[in-house]
Design an enzyme around this catalytic site. Sequence first.
Site, PDB file in Angstrom:
ATOM      1  N   ARG A  20      24.775  67.528   5.680  1.00 42.23           N
ATOM      2  CA  ARG A  20      24.673  68.781   4.934  1.00 42.23           C
ATOM      3  C   ARG A  20      25.544  68.704   3.681  1.00 42.23           C
ATOM      4  O   ARG A  20      25.157  69.182   2.603  1.00 42.23           O
ATOM      5  CB  ARG A  20      25.127  69.975   5.792  1.00 42.23           C
ATOM      6  CG  ARG A  20      24.278  70.322   6.995  1.00 42.23           C
ATOM      7  CD  ARG A  20      22.862  70.711   6.637  1.00 42.23           C
ATOM      8  NE  ARG A  20      22.750  71.740   5.625  1.00 42.23           N
ATOM      9  CZ  ARG A  20      23.005  73.041   5.812  1.00 42.23           C
ATOM     10  NH1 ARG A  20      23.383  73.488   7.001  1.00 42.23           N
ATOM     11  NH2 ARG A  20      22.861  73.910   4.828  1.00 42.23           N
TER      12      ARG A  20
ATOM     13  N   ASP B 234      15.737  74.061  17.673  1.00 42.45           N
ATOM     14  CA  ASP B 234      16.634  75.066  17.107  1.00 42.45           C
ATOM     15  C   ASP B 234      16.819  76.137  18.174  1.00 42.45           C
ATOM     16  O   ASP B 234      16.138  76.136  19.205  1.00 42.45           O
ATOM     17  CB  ASP B 234      16.016  75.650  15.831  1.00 42.45           C
ATOM     18  CG  ASP B 234      16.972  76.542  15.046  1.00 42.45           C
ATOM     19  OD1 ASP B 234      18.174  76.554  15.359  1.00 42.45           O
ATOM     20  OD2 ASP B 234      16.494  77.250  14.124  1.00 42.45           O
TER      21      ASP B 234
ATOM     22  N   HIS C  41      14.952  77.371   4.880  1.00 46.81           N
ATOM     23  CA  HIS C  41      16.293  76.774   4.921  1.00 46.81           C
ATOM     24  C   HIS C  41      16.214  75.377   4.284  1.00 46.81           C
ATOM     25  O   HIS C  41      16.387  74.359   4.959  1.00 46.81           O
ATOM     26  CB  HIS C  41      16.766  76.681   6.370  1.00 46.81           C
ATOM     27  CG  HIS C  41      18.232  76.443   6.544  1.00 46.81           C
ATOM     28  ND1 HIS C  41      19.114  76.373   5.485  1.00 46.81           N
ATOM     29  CD2 HIS C  41      18.977  76.234   7.667  1.00 46.81           C
ATOM     30  CE1 HIS C  41      20.336  76.142   5.939  1.00 46.81           C
ATOM     31  NE2 HIS C  41      20.271  76.055   7.261  1.00 46.81           N
TER      32      HIS C  41
ATOM     33  N   GLN D   1      18.956  72.427   4.535  1.00 42.48           N
ATOM     34  CA  GLN D   1      19.011  71.779   5.846  1.00 42.48           C
ATOM     35  C   GLN D   1      18.002  70.636   5.928  1.00 42.48           C
ATOM     36  O   GLN D   1      18.285  69.586   6.512  1.00 42.48           O
ATOM     37  CB  GLN D   1      18.731  72.803   6.952  1.00 42.48           C
ATOM     38  CG  GLN D   1      18.705  72.212   8.354  1.00 42.48           C
ATOM     39  CD  GLN D   1      20.047  71.700   8.833  1.00 42.48           C
ATOM     40  OE1 GLN D   1      21.035  72.430   8.768  1.00 42.48           O
ATOM     41  NE2 GLN D   1      20.089  70.458   9.289  1.00 42.48           N
TER      42      GLN D   1
ATOM     43  N   ARG E 111      23.110  83.040   1.059  1.00 41.69           N
ATOM     44  CA  ARG E 111      22.716  82.883   2.461  1.00 41.69           C
ATOM     45  C   ARG E 111      22.608  84.282   3.063  1.00 41.69           C
ATOM     46  O   ARG E 111      23.597  85.018   3.111  1.00 41.69           O
ATOM     47  CB  ARG E 111      23.755  82.057   3.228  1.00 41.69           C
ATOM     48  CG  ARG E 111      23.421  81.869   4.728  1.00 41.69           C
ATOM     49  CD  ARG E 111      24.573  81.144   5.410  1.00 41.69           C
ATOM     50  NE  ARG E 111      24.387  81.003   6.836  1.00 41.69           N
ATOM     51  CZ  ARG E 111      23.826  79.950   7.427  1.00 41.69           C
ATOM     52  NH1 ARG E 111      23.357  78.963   6.691  1.00 41.69           N
ATOM     53  NH2 ARG E 111      23.713  79.890   8.741  1.00 41.69           N
TER      54      ARG E 111
ATOM     55  N   CYS F 219      19.733  71.647  13.967  1.00 41.12           N
ATOM     56  CA  CYS F 219      20.461  72.123  12.788  1.00 41.12           C
ATOM     57  C   CYS F 219      21.822  72.734  13.152  1.00 41.12           C
ATOM     58  O   CYS F 219      22.648  72.926  12.262  1.00 41.12           O
ATOM     59  CB  CYS F 219      19.615  73.121  12.006  1.00 41.12           C
ATOM     60  SG  CYS F 219      18.985  74.488  12.990  1.00 41.12           S
TER      61      CYS F 219
END
Length: 316
Positions: A301, A232, A135, A138, A108, A273
């Site tokens: 997740r 987001d 991502h 996600q 990450r 998210c």
Amino acid sequence: MPLSLKGRHFLTLKDFTEQEIYYLLDLAIQLKAKKRAGIRGNLLQGKNIALLFEKSSTRTRCAFTVACIDEGGHAEYLGKNDIHLGGKEDVKDTARVLGRMFDGIEYRGFKQSFVEELAAYAGVPVWNGLTDTYHPTQILADFLTLQENFGTNLQGLRLVYAGDGRNNMANSLMIGSAKLGLHFVICSPSTLFPERELYAECQAMAAKTGGSISLIEDPNEAVVGAHAIYTDVWASMGEEAQQAEREALLRPYQVNAQLMKATKRNDTIFLHCLPAYKEKEVTEEVFESRASKVFDEAENRLHSIKAVIVATIGNL
């Protein structure tokens, strides 16, 4: 021959077919049921995974750690101050060292090129926990949440993303939607529309799956018929200096009660998210409403990431 993702990297959903994505979602559903039943597994017994984090994390770090432990494996966290990744030591050298010690590596951080270089040299599966470009883990959690609300076949659902239309979430939702035949809308100012090349690539994918990709500036037009509205933060990690400028530009794209009502549906859900800046990209009213599925999404997740690990290195 049964579908298998053993030994595969998970860097972007571009690399996976519709069938393979549904395979991961089906596996996530099974693993979630197993977790809810209190059953500890051994699908990762004897497996060790390395968690490389250049960026801070709540859901991704916890999901990879718990997912590994739940199935009998061991996860080792390596923060930006713990290793020499891309600094004192080349990425490819770090990859070759960790690949000899671990069965899988999660990364990450900032550059997509870093996770791709890790994958090229590690010799073990590498998973993208987030980069500035994509991502993908996600998106599996998002799609699992959509399945829980609208059924397992996602083709034909209208998913609207409101906000910064060229960040990693918009990119990844666009790819995933194109792969599974959703009608995906990016609702943003034209200055924040996605990269033309990726947009065209996703349009071509959507044409094969019965989906569509649209770019619409007017929020009230964009959300009509939406099964889900997604947003987001207005400034991603590393873009904090642009916060005030983004707020002024994106204020009309805030997800509020009026925008939810503009869908003209009574079953529209809200997704994010996380973490969320309330009263910025979403109002407290919507965030805490019955339409909000953000904590189901956050829990998912764990189950979707567990599916990725198990599918690629597990004892299946």
